[in-house]
Design a protein around this motif. Structure first.
Motif, short mmCIF file in Angstrom:
data_model
loop_
_atom_site.label_atom_id
_atom_site.label_comp_id
_atom_site.label_asym_id
_atom_site.label_seq_id
_atom_site.Cartn_x
_atom_site.Cartn_y
_atom_site.Cartn_z
N THR A 1 0.96 -1.21 0.00
CA THR A 1 0.06 0.06 0.04
C THR A 1 0.79 1.18 -0.02
O THR A 1 2.11 1.11 0.45
N THR B 1 -9.70 -5.28 0.72
CA THR B 1 -11.03 -5.43 0.92
C THR B 1 -11.39 -6.83 0.48
O THR B 1 -12.23 -7.77 0.70
N VAL C 1 -17.44 0.97 1.91
CA VAL C 1 -16.17 0.96 2.34
C VAL C 1 -15.11 1.76 1.58
O VAL C 1 -15.48 1.99 0.39
N GLU D 1 -13.96 5.02 1.51
CA GLU D 1 -13.71 6.59 1.59
C GLU D 1 -14.77 7.16 2.23
O GLU D 1 -16.08 6.30 2.65
N TRP E 1 -15.20 1.70 8.38
CA TRP E 1 -13.60 2.32 8.21
C TRP E 1 -12.64 1.48 8.65
O TRP E 1 -12.85 0.73 9.71
N TRP E 2 -11.68 1.25 7.80
CA TRP E 2 -10.50 0.48 8.00
C TRP E 2 -9.50 0.78 6.94
O TRP E 2 -9.67 1.42 6.26
N ILE F 1 -15.09 9.90 9.76
CA ILE F 1 -13.92 9.84 9.04
C ILE F 1 -13.76 10.95 8.06
O ILE F 1 -14.48 11.07 7.35
N ARG G 1 -7.51 11.49 4.86
CA ARG G 1 -5.75 11.27 5.18
C ARG G 1 -5.45 12.63 5.71
O ARG G 1 -5.74 13.55 5.31
N ASN H 1 -6.75 9.43 -1.72
CA ASN H 1 -7.53 8.38 -1.79
C ASN H 1 -8.53 8.62 -3.24
O ASN H 1 -9.29 9.19 -3.09
N GLY I 1 -11.05 5.35 -3.59
CA GLY I 1 -10.73 4.27 -2.60
C GLY I 1 -9.42 3.71 -2.75
O GLY I 1 -9.04 2.59 -2.03
N ARG J 1 -5.49 4.11 -2.76
CA ARG J 1 -4.41 4.90 -2.05
C ARG J 1 -3.33 5.19 -2.94
O ARG J 1 -2.63 4.21 -3.62
C1 WTA Z 1 -10.14 5.48 3.76
C2 WTA Z 1 -9.36 0.13 2.58
C3 WTA Z 1 -13.90 6.97 5.17
C4 WTA Z 1 -9.43 5.95 5.09
C5 WTA Z 1 -10.22 -0.92 3.30
C6 WTA Z 1 -8.10 5.02 5.14
C7 WTA Z 1 -12.39 5.49 4.61
C8 WTA Z 1 -8.10 4.40 3.80
C9 WTA Z 1 -13.35 4.27 5.01
C10 WTA Z 1 -7.56 3.11 3.69
C11 WTA Z 1 -14.77 4.72 5.58
C12 WTA Z 1 -11.66 3.28 4.23
N1 WTA Z 1 -14.90 6.13 5.66
N2 WTA Z 1 -12.80 6.83 4.89
N3 WTA Z 1 -15.85 3.88 5.70
N4 WTA Z 1 -12.79 3.11 4.89
N5 WTA Z 1 -11.34 4.86 4.41
O1 WTA Z 1 -5.69 0.89 2.81
O2 WTA Z 1 -8.74 7.19 4.46
O3 WTA Z 1 -7.06 0.96 0.45
O4 WTA Z 1 -7.24 5.37 5.87
O5 WTA Z 1 -7.99 0.16 2.93
O6 WTA Z 1 -9.34 4.63 3.13
O7 WTA Z 1 -7.45 2.51 2.30
P1 WTA Z 1 -7.07 1.07 2.17
#
Ligand code: WTA
Length: 702
Positions: A289, A336, A410, A412, A437-438, A548, A551, A557, A560, A562
């Motif tokens: 990532t 995801t 999920v 953003e 969120w994760w 949330i 970043r 983002n 979705g 990164r």
């Molecule tokens: C963002 C994806 C708001 C956040 C699972 C995080 C979210 C980054 C949400 C991780 C949500 C993910 N609401 N923001 N429900 N879920 N984010 O590593 O900024 O691809 O730090 O994981 O996405 O993106 P990653």
């Protein structure tokens, strides 16, 4: 943050002082019918998983799995922050996702593949058939490729059944898979091959995307050649065929190096490979990532804790039952998909749908036709897909007779507007929604409502999921209390089984990135002294729901996905004419954020369309097509401080039509107006809408 603070004060304003004024949204309750059938109805679940019962509460998740040997210690905190989970236990992820379901679910569909061409019928793979194919592939990996536990292998596979089959075959042997999202370029794949030290690449000849059969084999050649230049030799390339028995790519196979999986598999027909009992702490996979520095981070996930965590959250938050048809429309190439298409759902004997195509192709009714045909009743997607589907066909869902009982968003932040369309139109007002969120680093959900217990609040993820204790800290490490209306940095106070073990080969970076900032005592072996810094800004409402905001670092983002701005900037610098590059996030109606590029050229060069095209191509070649910028601006000079630093925050304000604030202290203040005019035109356009926090604070740390 809301646009209260004048832009000129930005550098002096600490996060703790930033006030955020969101309108509080109304609650919506889960439908009674949903509540009655839910896996988790215990209103005391958060207490059961609360600090008093930590870490033993997570036994509940570990007990959902079948262990070859039981663990003796739930959590070992002896070497912070390198936590160990379920120590002493022996387990195999492939066995847990496949073999153990055979007795009861042999003939139930484990995976259902839906190819993009609508005239190709969906293909259902039963648990029995999955078992056969995973075993044969494991035999091939072991006997033909010589792979053994602990070896790394890079997968660069599209969204077809071959991807989960390959992952589970690796897991059967204890081979660490590193799947690179299919949309990444060959060069991006090479960096990940090199970093993980893979000697093998597993790819596919072609796949469908928006009506085109993409030549994916070409990427494998670039990946292997580039990895070689980086000092990593790949000796075998395994190529799956999108249509077995037929080669769908114009790129030639390399003799002695490239092999068609379908052909080699014939030699392993009927093979059975005993699942290797792995230590609970043995790495299961790597997932790269973007971080704030140039090089992607290989998030290393463990076998036992990870699998327990995704099984538990699939059951309680996704609320999947073996009788459900569950469709997560993410790509397995992202976390995801690993956690909530493959490992979590299969660990609990789900039927999980794998969709190859683009949701809006050939039209915005496609997902709903799939849902209707397969009888999907749990649906999982991202705000970007929701926005795109709404834009392309807000009325489409009404035309189809599918019924969802549960939906997930999920990746953003989701605007309450988009949330409501999802709820009323896609969910037809009957489905419960979880906003989860994760992050890649986390293995599984951190904040979400428990669907049958907590009411929904559009735009807010919700409280920590059971066993997760989030907290918001300000710049000085002080807790930002609930209901204060102030934003800060969201952290998790405790370890949990799904957290990554480390960054592959970069343990110091792991500590520095996630723990140093708020560690209370570097010598302490008490987990309470080691909060995990997620890298997102957030706000905690009085009701305990987290919202949330985005970043807090130099990560954009995009839909979705990164993207590190430094990665994009260095891609621009590979174009010989480019002297300097700065990348900033710009708000986009569908994708949430998009990168916008500013470059200055070396003396004697002009910003011709050709240069701009090559800059765009450099980003697509080095990272992937999803890194395509919204605009490229060739400027004659960058706004800089007197010490020569590029002021990205000024560029971000211009791109987003915000007031640039006081720029008189810059080394070259006049250039700001020049750039503004170039981007916005003669007329000054400054919106008065609230500034999203990530945009507002962009580049502030420079
Ligand atoms: C963002 C994806 C708001 C956040 C699972 C995080 C979210 C980054 C949400 C991780 C949500 C993910 N609401 N923001 N429900 N879920 N984010 O590593 O900024 O691809 O730090 O994981 O996405 O993106 P990653």
């Amino acid at each position: 943050m809301a646009g209260k603070t004048p832009a000129k004060e930005h550098t002096e304003v600490s996060e703790a002082q930033i006030a955020v004024h969101w309108k509080e949204e109304e609650y919506l309750r889960p439908p009674k019918k949903f509540v009655e059938q839910a896996n988790m109805k215990d209103r005391d679940v958060r207490e059961r998983f609360g600090p008093k019962n930590f870490p033993d509460c997570f036994k509940e998740y570990a007990d959902m799995l079948t262990w070859f040997e039981p663990y003796h210690t739930v959590l070992d905190t002896g070497n912070p922050p390198f936590w160990k989970w379920f120590v002493g236990g022996k387990i195999n992820a492939s066995y847990n996702c496949v073999d153990r379901h055979l007795a009861q679910y042999r003939n139930k569909a484990a995976l259902v593949f839906v190819g993009e061409p609508e005239d190709e019928s969906p293909v259902a793979l039963t648990y029995q058939e999955l078992h056969v194919q995973v075993n044969e592939m494991a035999a091939l990996l072991r006997d033909f490729c010589g792979l053994k536990a602990g070896d790394r292998v890079t997968l660069h596979l599209p969204m077809t059944l071959e991807l989960p089959i390959t992952m589970l075959a690796c897991a059967r042997l204890g081979v660490i898979h590193s799947q690179v999202f299919g949309g990444f370029s060959g060069q991006a794949c090479a960096t990940r091959i090199q970093d993980s030290g893979s000697h093998m690449l597993i790819s596919m000849d072609a796949y469908w995307r928006a009506g085109k059969l993409i030549d994916h084999k070409a990427n494998a050649d670039v990946a292997v050649e580039t990895a070689q230049e980086m000092g990593q030799h790949v000796d075998k390339v395994l190529v799956w065929q999108r249509y077995p028995g037929k080669y769908s790519s114009p790129t030639p196979m390399v003799k002695g190096r490239d092999f068609f999986v379908n052909e080699v598999l014939k030699k392993h027909r009927g093979a059975r490979v005993d699942p290797v009992p792995m230590d609970a702490e043995a790495p299961l996979f790597l997932m790269y990532t973007s971080g704030s520095t140039g090089k992607p981070k290989g998030c290393q996930h463990r076998t036992g804790g990870y699998l327990a965590y995704v099984a538990g959250t699939s059951k309680y938050i996704q609320d999947i039952h073996p009788t459900d048809t569950y469709w997560c429309m993410a790509d397995i190439g992202w976390i995801t998909g690993h956690s909530y298409i493959v490992y979590g759902p299969l660990a609990i004997a789900a039927t999980s749908v794998v969709f190859e195509g683009v949701p809006t192709h050939p039209d915005a009714g496609r997902p709903w036709r799939i849902a209707e045909r397969l009888g999907v009743n749990i649906f999982h997607t991202s705000p970007t897909a929701i926005r795109a589907l709404r834009k392309a066909g807000a009325e489409e869902p009404r035309k189809y007779k599918y019924r969802f009982k549960h939906m997930t968003t999920v990746g953003e932040p989701i605007e309450p507007e988009a949330w409501r369309w999802y709820y009323h139109e896609v969910g037809k007002g009957e489905a419960v929604i979880v906003d989860t969120w994760w992050q890649t680093e986390n293995g599984g959900f951190l904040c979400s409502t428990v669907p049958a217990i907590d009411p929904m609040k559009p735009g807010s993820a919700g409280p920590g999921v059971p066993g997760i204790y989030p907290i918001i800290y300000d710049e000085n490490g002080e807790e930002v209390p609930a209901g204060s209306g102030r934003a800060g940095n969201i952290c998790i106070r405790n370890p949990w089984p799904g957290i990554m073990q480390t960054i592959w080969g970069e343990s110091e970076r792991f500590v520095a990135q996630y723990y140093t900032r708020y560690c209370k005592n570097r010598k302490s072996k008490d987990w309470r002294d080691w909060p995990y810094l997620a890298g997102d800004g957030a706000l905690l409402a009085a009701d305990g729901y987290f919202r949330i905001l985005g970043r807090i670092d130099d990560v954009i983002n995009v839909a979705g996905h990164r993207l590190g701005t430094k990665e994009l900037e260095s891609a621009c610098l590979t174009v010989p004419e480019v002297a300097e590059a700065a990348v900033v996030p710009v708000v986009d109606e569908v994708k949430g954020r998009m990168p916008e590029i500013y470059v200055s050229l070396k003396p004697g060069h002009e910003g011709t369309p050709d240069v701009v095209d090559r800059i765009i191509k450099a980003n697509e070649d080095i990272i992937g097509r999803f890194a395509r910028p919204k605009h490229v601006y060739v400027v004659h000079d960058m706004p800089k401080t007197r010490s020569g630093k590029i002021m990205r925050r000024v560029l971000a304000s211009i791109s987003n039509r915000r007031d640039v604030g006081d720029v008189t202290t810059l080394a070259n203040p006049t250039v700001v107006e020049e750039i503004r005019e170039m981007v916005q035109g003669k007329e000054k356009v400054v919106t008065t809408e609230a500034v999203p926090e990530d945009i507002d604070k962009y580049g502030q740390n420079e």
